[in-house]
Design an enzyme around this catalytic site. Sequence first.
Site, PDB file in Angstrom:
ATOM      1  N   GLY A  11       0.772  -1.108   0.099  1.00 57.24           N
ATOM      2  CA  GLY A  11      -0.169  -0.031  -0.014  1.00 57.24           C
ATOM      3  C   GLY A  11       0.891   1.085   0.056  1.00 57.24           C
ATOM      4  NE  ARG A  21      13.770  16.415  -2.948  1.00 54.89           N
ATOM      5  CZ  ARG A  21      14.776  16.884  -1.903  1.00 54.89           C
ATOM      6  NH1 ARG A  21      14.735  16.275  -0.794  1.00 54.89           N
ATOM      7  NH2 ARG A  21      15.374  18.195  -2.206  1.00 54.89           N
ATOM      8  CB  VAL A  24      17.356   9.497  -6.470  1.00 56.33           C
ATOM      9  CG1 VAL A  24      17.973  10.276  -7.632  1.00 56.33           C
ATOM     10  CG2 VAL A  24      16.359   8.525  -6.691  1.00 56.33           C
ATOM     11  NE  ARG A  72      -2.072  -4.619  -1.371  1.00 47.71           N
ATOM     12  CZ  ARG A  72      -1.521  -4.054  -0.289  1.00 47.71           C
ATOM     13  NH1 ARG A  72      -0.339  -4.585   0.089  1.00 47.71           N
ATOM     14  NH2 ARG A  72      -2.072  -3.105   0.138  1.00 47.71           N
ATOM     15  CG  ASP A 103       4.687  -8.153   7.672  1.00 43.41           C
ATOM     16  OD1 ASP A 103       5.565  -8.122   8.576  1.00 43.41           O
ATOM     17  OD2 ASP A 103       4.221  -9.019   7.250  1.00 43.41           O
ATOM     18  CB  THR A 125       2.929   0.874   6.160  1.00 42.49           C
ATOM     19  OG1 THR A 125       1.544   0.694   6.605  1.00 42.49           O
ATOM     20  CG2 THR A 125       3.705   0.585   7.283  1.00 42.49           C
ATOM     21  CG  ASP A 127      -1.679  -0.190   7.962  1.00 40.19           C
ATOM     22  OD1 ASP A 127      -2.626   0.852   7.999  1.00 40.19           O
ATOM     23  OD2 ASP A 127      -1.522  -1.103   7.328  1.00 40.19           O
ATOM     24  CG  ASP A 129       1.598  -2.522  10.308  1.00 40.07           C
ATOM     25  OD1 ASP A 129       2.321  -1.904   9.436  1.00 40.07           O
ATOM     26  OD2 ASP A 129       0.983  -3.302   9.740  1.00 40.07           O
ATOM     27  NE  ARG A 162     -28.923  12.343  12.694  1.00 41.73           N
ATOM     28  CZ  ARG A 162     -29.053  12.879  11.412  1.00 41.73           C
ATOM     29  NH1 ARG A 162     -27.861  13.482  10.646  1.00 41.73           N
ATOM     30  NH2 ARG A 162     -30.047  12.860  10.970  1.00 41.73           N
ATOM     31  CG  MET A 169      -7.928   2.633   6.056  1.00 42.91           C
ATOM     32  SD  MET A 169      -7.332   3.156   4.363  1.00 42.91           S
ATOM     33  CE  MET A 169      -6.518   1.334   3.646  1.00 42.91           C
ATOM     34  NE  ARG A 171      -1.415  -4.433   6.872  1.00 44.20           N
ATOM     35  CZ  ARG A 171      -0.496  -5.490   6.893  1.00 44.20           C
ATOM     36  NH1 ARG A 171      -0.513  -6.518   6.051  1.00 44.20           N
ATOM     37  NH2 ARG A 171       0.610  -5.266   7.685  1.00 44.20           N
ATOM     38  NE  ARG A 211     -20.721  13.671  30.748  1.00 41.43           N
ATOM     39  CZ  ARG A 211     -20.271  12.992  30.269  1.00 41.43           C
ATOM     40  NH1 ARG A 211     -20.326  11.484  30.759  1.00 41.43           N
ATOM     41  NH2 ARG A 211     -19.358  13.013  29.045  1.00 41.43           N
ATOM     42  CG  HIS A 249      -8.324   3.102  -0.158  1.00 43.88           C
ATOM     43  ND1 HIS A 249      -9.401   2.122  -0.096  1.00 43.88           N
ATOM     44  CD2 HIS A 249      -7.461   2.108  -0.361  1.00 43.88           C
ATOM     45  CE1 HIS A 249      -9.022   0.919   0.123  1.00 43.88           C
ATOM     46  NE2 HIS A 249      -7.765   0.932  -0.059  1.00 43.88           N
ATOM     47  CG  MET A 250     -10.110   9.673   3.642  1.00 44.78           C
ATOM     48  SD  MET A 250     -11.594  10.709   3.899  1.00 44.78           S
ATOM     49  CE  MET A 250     -10.656  12.450   3.968  1.00 44.78           C
TER      50      MET A 250
END
Length: 319
Positions: A11, A21, A24, A72, A103, A125, A127, A129, A162, A169, A171, A211, A249-250
């Site tokens: 991802g 960058r 390189v 992938r 990973d 990543t 995540d 993780d 509400r 996200m 994982r 309350r 995915h934003m």
Amino acid sequence: MKKIGVLTSGGDSPGMNAAIRAVVRKGMYHDLEVYGIYNGYQGLINGNIEKLELGSVGDIIHRGGTILRSARLPEFANLEVQKKGFAKLKEFGLDGLVVIGGDGSYRGANALTKLGFPCIGIPGTIDNDIAGTDFTIGFDTAINTVIDAVDKIRDTASSHERTFVIEVMGRNAGDIALWSGLAGGAETILIPEENQSMDEIVDRLTRGKERGKKHSIIIVAEGVTSGVKFAEEIQKRLDISVRVSVLGHMQRGGSPTVTDRVLASRLAAHAVELLLEGKGGRAVGIQKNQIVDHAIADIVDQPHSIDSKMFNLSKELSI
């Protein structure tokens, strides 16, 4: 060490371009030729490899995503496929490889190192993780994207009285939910690493309602359950208006924050330095604001953990 390659895999995450960058330009500063491998390990197998120049990475430090693109390739777990990748690296005369990803990307880099090709892993990543580093490239940008959405959702939650369930996200890791939930003042945070009973959550919502609290924000990590399913469970137990927002995915997109740009640059520079020293099979990271590196073979087998004190604090502050 005369020629090195760089690829992004898995991802995408904000800051990957900053890392490319830095690889390189740091490489060229030390008279190395740097080759970009497009579309991850799939591109490696296909020989989608091109030499990069200074201009190739101009004006990309601020861009999200990855100019090398990503893909992938589950088949890279197969030894014969790994050997094909090794052969392509040799065919193009490369001496080392920098792999930016999570990973799965690390496992590919570890496999190539075992075959005798020196690889360095950079944690890219959202995540957060990956073991051996306090933060991964893209995490800071992602949680800032989430908190921006949470702040906006809170406005409408307050206006319409509400409860909002916001799915984020990560994982099987809860860092995005935990950090954004604490920063956003969420009443409840659900993460894979910590169990919370539905009774406990319902009791907290009930106390708030008694309350006079008119709205609530609940952050749900995708590794726990879907936001829609969780909202349905709440409505079975409580007579309240619940809405769901799945950020999706934003969270991976957008211009990287200063933190991610600097982190990417520091990690990438260290990765090149390790290759120049003739070292492979290492994973770079940041711990206590110091750039470090560990054996990548050790990193891929370490389970992810969260800061339990931070999680407890979020519960204490949401009374």
